[in-house]
Write an enzyme that holds these catalytic residues in place. Structure first.
Site, short mmCIF file in Angstrom:
data_model
loop_
_atom_site.label_atom_id
_atom_site.label_comp_id
_atom_site.label_asym_id
_atom_site.label_seq_id
_atom_site.Cartn_x
_atom_site.Cartn_y
_atom_site.Cartn_z
N HIS A 122 21.80 27.21 1.84
CA HIS A 122 21.89 26.65 3.19
C HIS A 122 22.77 27.60 4.01
O HIS A 122 23.66 28.26 3.46
CB HIS A 122 22.55 25.28 3.07
CG HIS A 122 22.58 24.44 4.31
ND1 HIS A 122 23.50 24.66 5.30
CD2 HIS A 122 21.84 23.40 4.71
CE1 HIS A 122 23.32 23.76 6.26
NE2 HIS A 122 22.31 22.98 5.93
N ASP A 199 27.91 24.50 -4.07
CA ASP A 199 27.58 23.68 -2.91
C ASP A 199 26.89 22.43 -3.46
O ASP A 199 25.74 22.47 -3.89
CB ASP A 199 26.65 24.48 -1.99
CG ASP A 199 26.09 23.64 -0.85
OD1 ASP A 199 26.29 22.41 -0.86
OD2 ASP A 199 25.44 24.21 0.04
N GLN A 202 23.70 18.52 -1.89
CA GLN A 202 22.51 17.77 -2.30
C GLN A 202 22.60 17.23 -3.72
O GLN A 202 21.79 16.39 -4.11
CB GLN A 202 21.25 18.67 -2.18
CG GLN A 202 20.92 19.11 -0.77
CD GLN A 202 20.55 17.94 0.16
OE1 GLN A 202 20.26 16.83 -0.28
NE2 GLN A 202 20.58 18.20 1.45
N LYS A 225 25.82 12.27 3.23
CA LYS A 225 24.57 12.40 2.47
C LYS A 225 24.57 11.47 1.26
O LYS A 225 23.61 11.43 0.51
CB LYS A 225 24.38 13.85 2.01
CG LYS A 225 24.10 14.81 3.18
CD LYS A 225 23.81 16.20 2.68
CE LYS A 225 23.88 17.26 3.76
NZ LYS A 225 22.74 17.23 4.67
N CYS A 365 17.98 24.85 8.04
CA CYS A 365 19.18 25.69 7.87
C CYS A 365 19.06 26.59 6.64
O CYS A 365 20.06 26.85 5.94
CB CYS A 365 20.46 24.86 7.78
SG CYS A 365 20.77 23.91 9.25
N1 PLP Z 1 24.40 22.67 1.73
C1 PLP Z 1 23.23 22.07 1.54
C2 PLP Z 1 22.43 22.41 0.32
C3 PLP Z 1 22.75 21.14 2.47
O1 PLP Z 1 21.58 20.56 2.29
C4 PLP Z 1 23.54 20.85 3.61
C5 PLP Z 1 23.05 19.91 4.65
O2 PLP Z 1 21.90 19.70 4.83
C6 PLP Z 1 24.77 21.50 3.75
C7 PLP Z 1 25.17 22.40 2.80
C8 PLP Z 1 25.65 21.25 4.94
O3 PLP Z 1 26.10 19.94 4.93
P1 PLP Z 1 26.97 19.40 6.17
O4 PLP Z 1 26.11 19.59 7.37
O5 PLP Z 1 27.23 17.98 5.83
O6 PLP Z 1 28.18 20.25 6.23
#
Ligand code: PLP
Length: 417
Positions: A122, A199, A202, A225, A365
């Site tokens: 992401h 990260d 998810q 999430k 993203c």
């Molecule tokens: N990493 C992953 C794999 C994601 O799917 C997301 C959000 O969709 C994020 C990071 C970023 O999350 P946040 O927008 O809550 O910071």
């Protein structure tokens, strides 16, 4: 026995109609819906004990502080962290990763050092490292994917070397759904003395995740999430790493003593929480953790596996569909990105909305990943504790009609779609 109909009753929003149809919410990877218990916890905080934390000596301040610090303990327990001192509250995953980039990366990385990322990250696990590489002269390396949407592990092992300082990778792709073999990858990274940032945006909401078993040094995740409120997330870090890190932001709360020209820092994790924190949302996040723990993360995973397997098999019935990511549901989480032949994903999203079905369309993203797949965007259906097989049926039926509609319109216009 997991009863999805009982679960659904706890989510008031699922009673909504959209365009005269029952809401089919298939966008939980973007943000999840909230059970009544979370909504109540927010209202309870604001109606009974709203006060700033750590500062006051009055009753309300003490109650708010106790609840806020209890939330830290609960988040630590949820991911199997040895101590609440390993948990820094942030706004979200993005802020947690930036915290590592600035508080650890900026002081540690040197020209020629390497940070290993993957092509399925992401943007929130790419851009902070790009900024850091610009500032420090470190180089970024990226692990490619194989044709079935898994990480190319051979390529990963070849990228590791004595200059590798950090491996930063997603536990589960928000586009391909791929669940990465983080444990083996972390072991390999550690054998070169590199640190590992996972990260978990998810994975923590959908899989049983225990930091000791993952063997990661940092884990970033978001409350919103995983049934919790927006605006609250966490960074888990091994306590000794936090101890060695300098603050990321300066201000109130994060200091021990302030002189006009210099200051000393608070203990960890408060050293990294400058200013008034998001007290209400941290406290309400606990109601989400309670909810998930009552369901059990293993049953949550089992439910999503079942729904994902069903979605993968039913979606294949739609003519002209391309589904991205691993074929087997066991290799992925509850996310299915797809494209219809010649129908733009934004049109797919808009058409599905007319049926009351919420999916996401775009690059999610993850522009480098879409570029790697040779496409600009995808439509994405994502599932959670409240998703039913009937909702998948509704999605498949609406996709049939969408495909048919666009074929007819293009046929009348006398041009190929
Ligand atoms: N990493 C992953 C794999 C994601 O799917 C997301 C959000 O969709 C994020 C990071 C970023 O999350 P946040 O927008 O809550 O910071």
């Amino acid at each position: 026995m997991y009863d999805v109909q009982v679960v659904r009753k706890d989510f008031p929003i699922l009673e909504r109609q959209v365009h005269g149809r029952p809401l089919v919410y298939l966008d939980s990877a973007a943000t999840s819906q909230k059970p009544q218990a979370v909504i109540d916890a927010l209202a309870d905080y604001y109606s009974r004990y709203n006060a700033n934390v750590h500062r006051g000596i009055h009753t309300l301040a003490e109650e708010a502080t106790a609840a806020y610090e209890d939330a830290r303990r609960r988040v630590a327990d949820f991911i199997g962290a040895a101590s609440p001192r390993s948990v820094v509250f942030t706004r979200n995953t993005t802020e947690a990763i930036n915290l590592v980039a600035y508080a650890w990366g900026r002081r540690t990385l040197r020209p020629g050092d390497e940070v290993v990322l993957t092509v399925m990250e992401h943007h929130s696990n790419l851009v902070p490292w790009q900024l850091m590489a610009q500032d420090t002269g470190a180089a970024l390396r990226s692990v490619d994917i194989t044709e079935d949407g898994c990480l190319d592990l051979e390529a990963f092992h070849k990228l590791l070397g004595p200059r590798t300082r950090l491996v930063a990778l997603t536990h589960m792709s928000n586009v391909l759904g791929t669940v990465n073999p983080v444990v083996a990858m972390a072991r390999a990274a550690h054998s070169y003395g590199a640190l590992v940032l996972v990260d978990g945006a998810q994975s923590v909401p959908h899989l049983p995740v225990r930091v000791q078993e993952l063997a990661c040094d940092f884990l970033a995740f978001s409350g919103h999430k995983m049934l919790g409120p927006t605006g609250i997330g966490a960074l888990y870090a091994r306590e000794e790493l936090l101890e060695a890190m300098e603050p990321f932001m300066g201000g109130g709360e994060m200091i021990r003593e302030v002189q006009l020209e210099r200051s000393t820092w608070n203990e960890v994790p408060w050293r990294f929480e400058a200013g008034t924190p998001n007290i209400a949302d941290a406290i309400a996040w606990v109601a989400a953790l309670d909810y998930l723990e009552a369901l059990g993360m293993a049953p949550v995973r089992a439910h999503e596996l079942e729904i994902t397997a069903y979605a993968l098999s039913r979606l294949q019935e739609v003519p002209g569909i391309t589904i991205y990511g691993p074929r087997a549901a066991e290799d992925r989480g509850g996310v299915v990105a797809f494209n219809l032949k010649e129908v733009h994903p934004h049109d797919v999203g808009t058409a599905l909305d007319q049926y009351g079905i919420a999916v996401r369309a775009g690059h999610h993203c993850a522009q480098p990943l879409h570029r790697r797949l040779g496409i600009g965007s995808t439509a994405r259906a994502s599932f959670y504790v409240y998703t039913t097989a009937q909702e998948i049926d509704a999605l498949v039926a609406a996709l049939h009609q969408t495909q048919e509609f666009f074929t007819r319109v293009a046929g009348r216009a006398g041009r190929p779609l």
